[in-house]
Design a protein around this motif. Structure first.
Motif, PDB file in Angstrom:
ATOM      1  N   PRO A  50       0.763  -1.363  -0.176  1.00  0.00           N
ATOM      2  CA  PRO A  50      -0.063  -0.212   0.077  1.00  0.00           C
ATOM      3  C   PRO A  50       1.037   1.562   0.197  1.00  0.00           C
ATOM      4  N   ALA A  51      -0.001   2.080  -1.035  1.00  0.00           N
ATOM      5  CA  ALA A  51       0.925   3.892  -0.794  1.00  0.00           C
ATOM      6  C   ALA A  51       0.222   4.208  -0.979  1.00  0.00           C
ATOM      7  N   HIS A  52      -0.147   5.910  -0.927  1.00  0.00           N
ATOM      8  CA  HIS A  52      -0.928   6.577  -0.668  1.00  0.00           C
ATOM      9  C   HIS A  52      -0.345   8.149  -0.824  1.00  0.00           C
TER      10      HIS A  52
ATOM     11  N   TYR B  55      -3.391   7.365  -4.323  1.00  0.00           N
ATOM     12  CA  TYR B  55      -3.538   5.818  -3.677  1.00  0.00           C
ATOM     13  C   TYR B  55      -3.563   5.022  -4.754  1.00  0.00           C
TER      14      TYR B  55
ATOM     15  N   ALA C  29      -3.097  -0.300  -1.880  1.00  0.00           N
ATOM     16  CA  ALA C  29      -3.914   0.448  -0.407  1.00  0.00           C
ATOM     17  C   ALA C  29      -5.579   0.814  -0.575  1.00  0.00           C
TER      18      ALA C  29
ATOM     19  N   LEU D 123      -6.572  -0.364   2.750  1.00  0.00           N
ATOM     20  CA  LEU D 123      -6.378   0.371   3.896  1.00  0.00           C
ATOM     21  C   LEU D 123      -8.162   0.949   3.617  1.00  0.00           C
TER      22      LEU D 123
ATOM     23  N   CYS E 172      -6.856  11.374   6.201  1.00  0.00           N
ATOM     24  CA  CYS E 172      -5.467  10.728   7.322  1.00  0.00           C
ATOM     25  C   CYS E 172      -6.375  11.092   9.049  1.00  0.00           C
TER      26      CYS E 172
ATOM     27  N   SER F 270       4.520   2.020   7.828  1.00  0.00           N
ATOM     28  CA  SER F 270       4.210   3.293   7.573  1.00  0.00           C
ATOM     29  C   SER F 270       5.055   4.456   8.006  1.00  0.00           C
TER      30      SER F 270
ATOM     31  N   HIS G 220       3.948   2.051   2.799  1.00  0.00           N
ATOM     32  CA  HIS G 220       3.726   0.928   3.872  1.00  0.00           C
ATOM     33  C   HIS G 220       4.559  -0.205   3.410  1.00  0.00           C
TER      34      HIS G 220
END
Length: 291
Positions: free
Chosen positions: A128-130, A141, A145, A149, A159, A245, A261
């Motif tokens: 996951p990455a955003h 994202y 993610a 998420l 967030c 994270s 992440h």
């Protein structure tokens, strides 16, 4: 490097920097007549910079010579304007002159970086990455993610607010209690660094109104720099996920933060994330975890 050596180095760098920037600006670019003749050296003369910046010729000469003189932000800004300095160059000028640099700004030619940032977080798959703005609002994202998420298109996503108000995330986050104080302390550090920014005040007001737990943690006045946070999530398809994270910033876009992440060597997390990103995992991902 000793204090005296460092000061001498800065003065030398200040002299060379100002001379090089002055050489880049033609009289015409500065709004001056070129006189029709050829100049021995390119760019503006010291006297011309002084006149255009509204400072004394001797004072500017001393500045360019790196002498130990009194310098104000207003005068440096005037010099930066005449020399057509970028925001990065203006900050560099402040540092060489021994002043605290102004806040970083987004250069006009760097505002459109969405394609490059999209490639960056997509390359982080299957993890996951955003990306979020300075107020913790979601900007973009990757697919992981969304799966892990719960980030989804068309949904307002902040967030900070979601951490305290999303019941699904709360129920599935094993590390919620441990991380809550750090989330608030990091947001307080940003608010303290931007006391006149109404955007932070709006998010703060909403968070205090919708979450008594946030309000209680806010009153503790803890401060932390953004960095790394350990997250433990129970995903309905694969069970426990242990990730780290990491919040990263690009100086060229100080208004954005990249959140990556990384799977930890626990609970077979990397393999689980790879499965969730596979065709089989995508078909089964009907119950995402919010985050």
């Amino acid at each position: 490097m000793s204090g005296g050596t460092l000061k001498s180095h800065r003065r030398r760098e200040l002299r060379e920097f100002l001379m090089s920037r002055r050489a880049r600006v033609s009289p015409g670019e500065a709004g001056l007549p070129d006189g029709g003749g050829r100049r021995r050296t390119p760019g503006l003369r010291r006297e011309e910079v002084a006149v255009l910046a509204g400072v004394g010729a001797s004072w500017y000469q001393w500045l360019e010579q790196g002498r130990d003189i009194s310098v104000s932000p207003q005068v440096l800004d005037a010099v930066a304007r005449v020399l057509r300095l970028s925001n990065a160059e203006r900050r560099h000028l402040y540092l060489l002159a021994g002043l605290n640099p102004p806040a970083a700004e987004v250069a006009p030619d760097k505002r459109e970086m969405c394609e490059g940032l999209r490639r960056l977080i997509d390359a982080w798959m299957p993890y996951p990455a955003h990306i979020m703005d300075r107020y913790y609002n979601g900007v973009m994202y990757n697919e992981a993610a969304a799966t892990v998420l719960g980030m989804a298109p068309g949904r307002r996503w902040n967030c900070l607010i979601d951490f305290f108000t999303d019941p699904m995330y709360r129920s599935r986050s094993r590390s919620w209690e441990e991380n809550a104080s750090s989330v608030v302390a990091q947001f307080r550090a940003l608010c303290s660094a931007n006391p006149d920014d109404e955007g932070f005040q709006e998010v703060l007001a909403e968070a205090r109104a919708c979450s008594p737990e946030f309000a209680a943690l806010w009153e503790r006045r803890d401060i932390e720099d953004a960095g790394q946070i350990r997250k433990e999530l129970d995903h309905p398809l694969v069970g426990l996920l242990c990730m780290e994270s990491s919040v990263m910033q690009m100086p060229v876009r100080p208004d954005l933060s990249i959140v990556l992440h990384t799977p930890l060597d626990e609970a077979n997390t990397a393999a689980k994330l790879e499965w969730l990103a596979s065709p089989e995992g995508r078909r089964g991902a009907m119950y995402p975890v919010a985050g």
